[in-house]
Design an enzyme around this catalytic site. Sequence first.
Site, mmCIF file in Angstrom:
data_model
loop_
_atom_site.group_PDB
_atom_site.id
_atom_site.type_symbol
_atom_site.label_atom_id
_atom_site.label_comp_id
_atom_site.label_asym_id
_atom_site.label_seq_id
_atom_site.Cartn_x
_atom_site.Cartn_y
_atom_site.Cartn_z
ATOM 1 N N ILE A 21 19.846 15.471 -61.434
ATOM 2 C CA ILE A 21 18.750 16.365 -61.831
ATOM 3 C C ILE A 21 18.864 16.675 -63.322
ATOM 4 O O ILE A 21 17.862 16.730 -64.041
ATOM 5 C CB ILE A 21 18.785 17.678 -61.009
ATOM 6 C CG1 ILE A 21 18.793 17.386 -59.509
ATOM 7 C CG2 ILE A 21 17.629 18.594 -61.376
ATOM 8 C CD1 ILE A 21 17.628 16.591 -59.009
ATOM 9 N N CYS A 384 7.926 2.034 -41.823
ATOM 10 C CA CYS A 384 8.811 0.890 -41.598
ATOM 11 C C CYS A 384 9.206 0.796 -40.124
ATOM 12 O O CYS A 384 8.376 0.480 -39.300
ATOM 13 C CB CYS A 384 9.999 0.917 -42.550
ATOM 14 S SG CYS A 384 10.583 -0.751 -42.895
ATOM 15 N N LEU A 385 10.460 1.162 -39.756
ATOM 16 C CA LEU A 385 10.792 1.120 -38.335
ATOM 17 C C LEU A 385 9.828 2.013 -37.553
ATOM 18 O O LEU A 385 9.492 1.726 -36.404
ATOM 19 C CB LEU A 385 12.244 1.565 -38.114
ATOM 20 C CG LEU A 385 12.734 1.529 -36.673
ATOM 21 C CD1 LEU A 385 12.711 0.119 -36.112
ATOM 22 C CD2 LEU A 385 14.139 2.115 -36.556
ATOM 23 N N HIS A 510 7.415 1.084 -47.631
ATOM 24 C CA HIS A 510 7.889 2.455 -47.854
ATOM 25 C C HIS A 510 7.088 3.115 -48.984
ATOM 26 O O HIS A 510 7.500 3.039 -50.142
ATOM 27 C CB HIS A 510 9.366 2.446 -48.270
ATOM 28 C CG HIS A 510 10.307 2.040 -47.191
ATOM 29 N ND1 HIS A 510 10.959 2.957 -46.395
ATOM 30 C CD2 HIS A 510 10.714 0.821 -46.774
ATOM 31 C CE1 HIS A 510 11.734 2.308 -45.536
ATOM 32 N NE2 HIS A 510 11.606 1.015 -45.750
ATOM 33 N N GLU A 512 6.933 6.136 -49.711
ATOM 34 C CA GLU A 512 7.628 7.318 -50.254
ATOM 35 C C GLU A 512 8.333 7.027 -51.574
ATOM 36 O O GLU A 512 8.494 7.924 -52.404
ATOM 37 C CB GLU A 512 8.617 7.881 -49.232
ATOM 38 C CG GLU A 512 9.861 7.042 -48.936
ATOM 39 C CD GLU A 512 9.666 5.989 -47.851
ATOM 40 O OE1 GLU A 512 8.504 5.620 -47.586
ATOM 41 O OE2 GLU A 512 10.679 5.527 -47.275
HETATM 42 N N1 GLN Z 1 15.157 -2.167 -38.919
HETATM 43 C C1 GLN Z 1 13.824 -2.559 -39.279
HETATM 44 C C2 GLN Z 1 13.798 -3.927 -39.959
HETATM 45 O O1 GLN Z 1 14.775 -4.352 -40.515
HETATM 46 C C3 GLN Z 1 13.134 -1.512 -40.124
HETATM 47 C C4 GLN Z 1 13.823 -1.230 -41.430
HETATM 48 C C5 GLN Z 1 13.407 0.070 -42.060
HETATM 49 O O2 GLN Z 1 12.914 0.964 -41.399
HETATM 50 N N2 GLN Z 1 13.608 0.201 -43.354
HETATM 51 O O3 GLN Z 1 12.808 -4.581 -39.952
#
Ligand code: GLN
Length: 541
Positions: A21, A384-385, A510, A512
Amino acid sequence: MRETKYIFVTGGVASSLGKGIISSSIGKLLQARGYKVTIQKFDPYINIDPGTLNPYEHGECFVTVDGHEADLDLGHYERFLGIETKKANNITTGRIYKSVIDKERRGDYLGRTIQIIPHITDEIKRNVMLLGNKYKFDFVITEIGGTVGDIESLPYLESIRQLKWELGRNVLCVHLTYVPYLTAAGELKTKPTQHSVKELQSAGIQPDILVLRTEHELNLGIRKKVALFCNVDEHSVVQSIDAPTIYEVPLLMQAQGLDETILKKMELPVGDTPGLGPWRAFLNRWHQAEKTEPIQIALVGKYDLQDAYKSIREALSQAGTYNDRKVEVNFVNSEKLTDDNIAEALKGMAGIVIGPGFGERGINGKFVAAKYARTHDIPTFGICLGMQCMAIEFARNVLGYADANSREMDEKTPHNVIDIMEEQKSITNMGGTMRLGAYECVLQKESKVYEVYGTEHIQERHRHRYEFNNHYKSEYEAAGMKCVGINPESDLVEIVEIPALKWYLGTQFHPEYSSTVLKPHPLFLSFIKAVIANLPHSDQE
Ligand code: GLN
């Protein structure tokens, strides 16, 4: 041409004082004065990168646009400065040694003995100067992970000592320490700081500026004492007091003239103090939002640690501020979720984020959450997952494939709606072999995401090995889950959404990672907006 200036940020007394920070705040203040600034992090561990580390070790793994798995501090640098960091912004001891050992094997050292000094230190110095030489930054701020006194940090300190000697006023060392408050004595104690500075001095480094982390105001007496004992002038003793938000820290540093002190010490013109208008506007809005009734967001995942979902938490909070509401993120442990307890676990939650992750542990709870959210039409964001779980749940409960799964969870699944790509199958090296970094995605015009982004072509960062299986795509679409974002080169599905629901959307990427303070991510903004719109009328404010 201006010479690049190098600022090192080291830490003493304790870890977790917020070097990231402080580095980001210094970077922000110099950037506001018109300088081209970057920040890099040196991590003294032996792993090549944090990609193989469990989030419990060092928190989330951040991903750079150029596909490097990096320390989460790079996320702070990007969020504060609005810059894009690269592979060169995060170096580990493992990478330094690997590079030296590879050179030795190639015969580059012409038969000489390889030693920590000069070979390892030269490699460290090369990596510090690389950003300045190659990308022509005015300032390169280098944060050294760990605490002064650790065995692992020694080669880094030795490199700083050498650079200070070689580059003179172009190098500056900021040391961050902790000043504890002893309640029983009613006193702040500077002794640990004095010892920490001694430790640094024994490595041959005289810090130029001391930043003292504290929970209580430091009076002039204390600053004078630290200045006297540690060989720094009074202006160079700066306090870093607890703030309501980390985004306040640049202003707290500016108020004490930290950037001015740096410029003077580096013999640069000081000029006017920048107003930091947009930054202040963000903070004002944040403070206003803090006063509102918080909206409750469930973050379904398996890593019960704040830092494990750092960027998601930050992106949600930023989106809250820009929607003028406080967002409270509630961790919901997916390992404990079942069809029987989900209603209770999600009670009072206005929106759900199903988080990223790896491996089978806690996966069933994510299916349970996806099903509950879908059948109760609660605004839900799968990342993602999380997106893969949305797709698997849909296959099981809507398409009728009760045994649908990802090959990651079930090697032999007959309905592999999420599967591994052919070229990934033969990979046995676990490090850096996923689909990593920014990839292009084309959005379908008739979709919520297109509305959200307001453009057809986007680029987002990835970190995964498994993919949506296109074999099932038409079945999904016919049943109401649309594939609305596609990678134009590989045809891989990047985004799914159920248009019939209020906000039910999953991204293989992602988002984020690219949400910053002054440029919050459109998907998070839209998600929070939908959550607010879905609140009972009396709570909408
Ligand atoms: N485990 C999943 C994959 O490899 C998702 C990875 C994650 O959420 N960053 O595809």
